[in-house]
Every structure is written in C-alpha cells, then in structure tokens.
Scaffold this motif. Structure first.
Motif, PDB file in Angstrom:
ATOM      1  N   VAL A 183       0.851  -1.352  -0.070  1.00 20.34           N
ATOM      2  CA  VAL A 183       0.119   0.173  -0.036  1.00 20.34           C
ATOM      3  C   VAL A 183       0.833   1.413   0.100  1.00 20.34           C
ATOM      4  N   HIS A 184       0.998   1.972  -1.046  1.00 20.88           N
ATOM      5  CA  HIS A 184       1.726   3.059  -1.128  1.00 20.88           C
ATOM      6  C   HIS A 184       1.471   3.887  -2.331  1.00 20.88           C
ATOM      7  N   GLY A 185       1.551   5.350  -2.186  1.00 20.86           N
ATOM      8  CA  GLY A 185       1.372   6.195  -3.260  1.00 20.86           C
ATOM      9  C   GLY A 185      -0.237   6.343  -3.367  1.00 20.86           C
ATOM     10  N   GLY A 186      -1.152   6.013  -2.560  1.00 19.15           N
ATOM     11  CA  GLY A 186      -2.799   6.100  -2.777  1.00 19.15           C
ATOM     12  C   GLY A 186      -3.136   4.628  -3.484  1.00 19.15           C
ATOM     13  N   VAL A 187      -2.351   3.705  -3.697  1.00 21.61           N
ATOM     14  CA  VAL A 187      -2.824   2.582  -4.388  1.00 21.61           C
ATOM     15  C   VAL A 187      -2.445   1.391  -3.541  1.00 21.61           C
ATOM     16  N   ALA A 188      -3.170   0.113  -3.968  1.00 19.75           N
ATOM     17  CA  ALA A 188      -2.599  -1.111  -3.111  1.00 19.75           C
ATOM     18  C   ALA A 188      -2.631  -2.092  -4.172  1.00 19.75           C
ATOM     19  N   VAL A 189      -1.434  -2.897  -4.375  1.00 19.29           N
ATOM     20  CA  VAL A 189      -1.030  -3.668  -5.425  1.00 19.29           C
ATOM     21  C   VAL A 189      -0.591  -4.966  -4.845  1.00 19.29           C
ATOM     22  N   PRO A 190      -0.868  -6.054  -5.522  1.00 24.96           N
ATOM     23  CA  PRO A 190      -0.200  -7.539  -4.938  1.00 24.96           C
ATOM     24  C   PRO A 190       1.341  -7.405  -5.207  1.00 24.96           C
ATOM     25  N   VAL A 191       2.079  -8.071  -4.292  1.00 22.05           N
ATOM     26  CA  VAL A 191       3.363  -8.077  -4.464  1.00 22.05           C
ATOM     27  C   VAL A 191       3.793  -9.296  -5.399  1.00 22.05           C
ATOM     28  N   PRO A 192       4.422  -9.413  -6.162  1.00 23.55           N
ATOM     29  CA  PRO A 192       4.525 -10.739  -6.995  1.00 23.55           C
ATOM     30  C   PRO A 192       5.772 -11.381  -6.367  1.00 23.55           C
ATOM     31  N   LEU A 193       5.311 -12.599  -6.041  1.00 22.45           N
ATOM     32  CA  LEU A 193       6.252 -13.657  -5.388  1.00 22.45           C
ATOM     33  C   LEU A 193       6.442 -14.746  -6.487  1.00 22.45           C
ATOM     34  N   ARG A 194       7.880 -14.977  -7.191  1.00 18.43           N
ATOM     35  CA  ARG A 194       7.938 -15.894  -8.278  1.00 18.43           C
ATOM     36  C   ARG A 194       8.421 -17.099  -7.513  1.00 18.43           C
ATOM     37  N   ARG A 195       8.751 -17.242  -6.271  1.00 19.25           N
ATOM     38  CA  ARG A 195       9.396 -18.518  -6.025  1.00 19.25           C
ATOM     39  C   ARG A 195       8.791 -19.080  -4.614  1.00 19.25           C
ATOM     40  N   THR A 196       7.228 -19.340  -4.935  1.00 21.22           N
ATOM     41  CA  THR A 196       6.736 -20.018  -4.050  1.00 21.22           C
ATOM     42  C   THR A 196       6.709 -21.269  -3.802  1.00 21.22           C
ATOM     43  N   SER A 197       7.061 -21.843  -2.645  1.00 25.34           N
ATOM     44  CA  SER A 197       7.461 -23.429  -2.484  1.00 25.34           C
ATOM     45  C   SER A 197       6.136 -24.002  -1.671  1.00 25.34           C
ATOM     46  N   VAL A 198       6.274 -25.078  -1.493  1.00 25.88           N
ATOM     47  CA  VAL A 198       5.209 -26.057  -0.759  1.00 25.88           C
ATOM     48  C   VAL A 198       5.066 -25.532   0.534  1.00 25.88           C
ATOM     49  N   PRO A 199       3.803 -25.829   1.149  1.00 23.15           N
ATOM     50  CA  PRO A 199       3.721 -25.375   2.624  1.00 23.15           C
ATOM     51  C   PRO A 199       4.525 -26.128   3.596  1.00 23.15           C
ATOM     52  N   LEU A 200       4.590 -25.654   4.861  1.00 17.33           N
ATOM     53  CA  LEU A 200       5.611 -26.103   5.558  1.00 17.33           C
ATOM     54  C   LEU A 200       4.845 -27.528   6.217  1.00 17.33           C
ATOM     55  N   GLY A 201       5.787 -28.601   6.161  1.00 15.61           N
ATOM     56  CA  GLY A 201       5.218 -30.043   6.515  1.00 15.61           C
ATOM     57  C   GLY A 201       5.042 -30.883   5.339  1.00 15.61           C
ATOM     58  N   MET A 202       5.041 -30.009   4.114  1.00 13.62           N
ATOM     59  CA  MET A 202       5.032 -30.902   2.759  1.00 13.62           C
ATOM     60  C   MET A 202       6.419 -30.765   1.830  1.00 13.62           C
ATOM     61  N   ALA A 203       7.266 -30.643   2.600  1.00 12.82           N
ATOM     62  CA  ALA A 203       8.630 -30.545   1.830  1.00 12.82           C
ATOM     63  C   ALA A 203       9.156 -31.949   1.230  1.00 12.82           C
ATOM     64  N   GLU A 204       8.796 -32.939   1.836  1.00  9.41           N
ATOM     65  CA  GLU A 204       9.153 -34.351   1.254  1.00  9.41           C
ATOM     66  C   GLU A 204       8.252 -34.493  -0.032  1.00  9.41           C
ATOM     67  N   LEU A 205       7.364 -33.849  -0.583  1.00 14.27           N
ATOM     68  CA  LEU A 205       6.635 -33.773  -1.672  1.00 14.27           C
ATOM     69  C   LEU A 205       7.139 -33.087  -2.742  1.00 14.27           C
ATOM     70  N   SER A 206       8.161 -32.212  -2.463  1.00 18.54           N
ATOM     71  CA  SER A 206       8.747 -31.107  -3.502  1.00 18.54           C
ATOM     72  C   SER A 206      10.404 -31.632  -3.550  1.00 18.54           C
ATOM     73  N   SER A 207      10.595 -31.781  -5.049  1.00 17.23           N
ATOM     74  CA  SER A 207      12.278 -31.826  -5.030  1.00 17.23           C
ATOM     75  C   SER A 207      12.819 -30.556  -5.137  1.00 17.23           C
ATOM     76  N   GLU A 208      12.293 -29.558  -4.903  1.00 15.63           N
ATOM     77  CA  GLU A 208      12.902 -28.171  -5.146  1.00 15.63           C
ATOM     78  C   GLU A 208      12.993 -27.425  -3.783  1.00 15.63           C
ATOM     79  N   GLY A 209      14.244 -27.070  -3.652  1.00 13.60           N
ATOM     80  CA  GLY A 209      14.309 -26.413  -2.154  1.00 13.60           C
ATOM     81  C   GLY A 209      13.741 -24.972  -2.299  1.00 13.60           C
ATOM     82  N   ARG A 210      13.636 -24.631  -1.023  1.00 15.04           N
ATOM     83  CA  ARG A 210      13.105 -23.198  -0.725  1.00 15.04           C
ATOM     84  C   ARG A 210      14.267 -22.127  -0.842  1.00 15.04           C
TER      85      ARG A 210
END
Length: 403
Positions: free
Chosen positions: A275-302
């Motif tokens: 929220v800045h300059g009178g507008v609110a925008v989503p912050v792009p996150l390009r490296r979203t990983s799996v939730p906590l407790g599910m790391a064994e289901l993903s081959s990519e590290g955080r």
C-alpha cells in the motif's frame, strides 16, 4: 481448503487475571437503588390488591416472582434480602387481613420454599459465571503466550495487526503470526494452519516456538524456514502416534535487515499487498514453495527473494480468512479494490477500516480465522548537524572550560 495467532489483541478480550474475572462474575448487575425502588413499588401494588380483594383471594404469594427475577440478574446477597422481604410481607399481610391459621402457615411455607429455590438458583448461576471467568482468564493468559499483543515495534519496522478467530468464544485459532528482533534484523511470520479453530493450535504453536528460537539463531532466512519445516514434521509425527490429524501450514516469512532490504520466503501462502502512493497492489512472489510440513513432496528447495518496500509504504500480510470471506450472494471479498479506498491512511486506521468492512460485507458470518499484519518502516530520526560559523569556533573553548 484452509491454511494460515493475532490480536486485535483478541481477540480483544483483555482480562488481567483470574481475580478480575471472578470479581466481574460476582459484581451485581442490579443496582441496589433500582432494586429497592422496584421492590417497593411491586410490594405496594400487590399488597393493595390483596387488601382490596379480601380474604377470599390471596395475591401476596405472587411476590415470589421478585426473588426469582433477582436470582437471574443479581447477587446471592440481593436474592436473600429480597426473599426475606417477600416472606415478611406475606406473613404480615396474612395476619393483618385475618383468616384461619392454616392459611397463614401455608402462605409462609410456600413463600419460604420459593425464596430458597431462588437463592439456590442464584448461587448456581454465580458459581457457573465465576468458573467461566476463570477459564476465560486462563485462555487470555494462554493467548498472550501464543500470540503477542500488537503493535510490536522493532529497530526496522512497526507491526500493527488484527486477529479474529472463527469462534467468537475462542481467543485463539489456526492463524499464527510473530515478529522477532534478531541480530540479523527483524524476522516476521504470518501463517495459516490447515483446519480451523482449536484443533489447529498444536501445529501453530510448534511453528511459533521454532520461529522464536530459530529467528535469533539462524543467519539466513532459508535456514530459518528449514527449522520451521522440521518443527512441523516433528509435530505431525507426534500427531500420528496419538491418532490426531497431521497438518500442514502455509507461511510467509520476511526478513528486514539494517540496510533497508527485505527478503521473503513464501511457503504456499498468499502474497502480501503493498500500500503506497494511494494505491494497493499485490507483491509478485515468483518463488513460492510448498507449505510447511510438505517438503518431502517437492524436489525443489526453498529460496528467498527480494521485495520492494519503499519508505512510507505499508506492507499488508494476511490469511485467507480475508480473501475467502463471502457476502450473502456468495461473492468473495474484493480485497484489492477495497484497500485502494484506504491506501492513504496510516496502518492502524487502515486495519480498522478493513475489519469493519469485512464484518459488514460478510454480514458477521465467519468462515475462517482472520489474521492481518500491517508493517511500516521505522523512520530514522535525522542526525544532528554539525555547528558551523562562530558557534563552531566557540565549541573547543566550551569543551575545554569544562575540564
């Protein structure tokens, strides 16, 4: 599906201890003045009608409704006094009107029995209210150990927030948050445990405990998140042994260093809003990983990524209880468009507006716990300027004269 503790610092119930809860439970809800006036008026009306009706119709026993009403709203002492008053009035009235002794005795027995029932009912009500107050005070103490009251200031930011559990009579639920000042800067987490309400507290508390310890120990944000992953895995192993449900936790972890840089590790959580300059925008996150407790289901590290957080901006973190709130027609809450209305407000006012608007939009119907954090950078005070001109020339002399 639900994922991701806070306050308005909530919820919002703030009892200082069990003693205060008991005092509140025992405090009379009926003022003595109002009680005396109402009792005198009721007595006068019923006695007058009883005298006018003669010995054939006894109306004085109707006064037993007085202690019954006081038992529902007053104290035990008030109920005893009213029951004694009604008993005395019933006896005096019967003797004044006259009649056979049996009438007087039966009226006395009936009035005393009704008064005792009222006193007993009042004692049970007060005892139950006292026990509820004690339990609620214990819940408040537990909540303050799980979720710290907001706002939380650190060297880099000030975190404002609000927390609303799905169950109004609960003070904690499945949403979690924490802000820790560490040697490596400020670390912030907001998360959502799979499930709602009290059953989700175990996994949430495991994450919070691990975060508070690892935020100070781990120099890297990824190392911190790995510790949280291990904590959820241990909690799930324990849950499997006890027959409870294994859960995962979506989380967004931020790190603020002393140079103004912000890094984020997103574990399946909703992206924040800037929220800045009178507008609110989503912050792009390009490296979203799996939730906590599910790391064994993903081959990519955080991995961690950089976020833009300019001075004067507000970074809004929240759980899906906000975005999944619905109106009477089933429409989801339009967060981004609503935030733009309040984009120029300070964090506390923005949160108040958001909370009121959510309540109005959903008609007070809650489908999930709600947690929101509003982060604002700490504005550094300007450094004092060095004196110049004649003042600078006088300065050595002043210092020397002080020796």
């Amino acid at each position: 599906m639900t994922f991701g503790p806070l306050s308005r610092p909530a919820p919002r119930v703030a009892l200082p201890g069990a003693e205060a809860g008991e005092a509140a439970a025992r405090a009379p809800r009926l003022g003595n003045g109002a009680l005396s006036g109402g009792l005198a008026l009721l007595t006068a009306v019923i006695v007058a009608l009883d005298v006018l009706s003669g010995a054939d119709l006894q109306l004085t026993p109707l006064l037993v409704v007085a202690p019954a009403l006081v038992a529902a709203f007053g104290t035990v002492a008030q109920t005893v006094l009213v029951a004694s008053w009604v008993t005395g009035v019933a006896v005096v009235t019967r003797l004044a009107i006259g009649g056979i002794p049996w009438d007087v005795i039966s009226s006395l027995v009936f009035t005393v029995f009704a008064g005792l029932l009222s006193v007993g009912a009042c004692a049970l009500r007060v005892g139950h209210a006292t026990e509820i107050a004690r339990l609620r005070s214990a819940a408040v103490a537990l909540q303050r150990q799980i979720l710290r009251p907001l706002p939380i200031p650190t060297d880099q930011i000030t975190a404002h927030g609000t927390y609303t559990p799905i169950e109004e009579d609960r003070l904690v639920g499945g949403d979690i948050y924490e802000v820790v000042q560490s040697p490596h800067g400020t670390r912030v987490i907001i998360g959502d445990v799979q499930g709602k309400g009290l059953p989700a507290i175990g996994a949430g508390f495991a994450v919070l405990g691990a975060f508070r310890e690892a935020a100070i120990r781990e120099p890297s944000l990824v190392g911190l998140v790995d510790c949280l992953e291990d904590a959820v895995a241990r909690q799930n192993a324990f849950s499997a042994q006890t027959g409870e449900t294994e859960r995962f936790v979506t989380a967004l972890v931020l790190g603020f260093d002393g140079d103004g840089r912000v890094r984020a590790v997103n574990c399946g959580h909703l992206p924040p809003r800037l929220v800045h300059g009178g507008v609110a925008v989503p912050v792009p996150l390009r490296r979203t990983s799996v939730p906590l407790g599910m790391a064994e289901l993903s081959s990519e590290g955080r991995t961690a990524e950089r976020l833009d957080f300019p001075p004067g901006a507000t970074l809004l973190m929240f759980t899906d209880g906000v975005t999944e709130a619905r109106d009477a027609e089933g429409h989801f809450y339009p967060l981004d468009s609503r935030l733009s209305r309040w984009a120029r407000r300070p964090p506390r006012e923005l949160l108040d507006a958001l909370e009121c608007d959510l309540e109005e939009f959903s008609g007070g119907v809650r489908r999930d716990d709600i947690a929101v954090l509003a982060l604002r950078r700490v504005t550094a005070a300007p450094a004092p300027s060095e004196p110049t001109g004649p003042e600078a020339m006088r300065r050595p002399a002043e210092v020397g004269s002080g020796r």
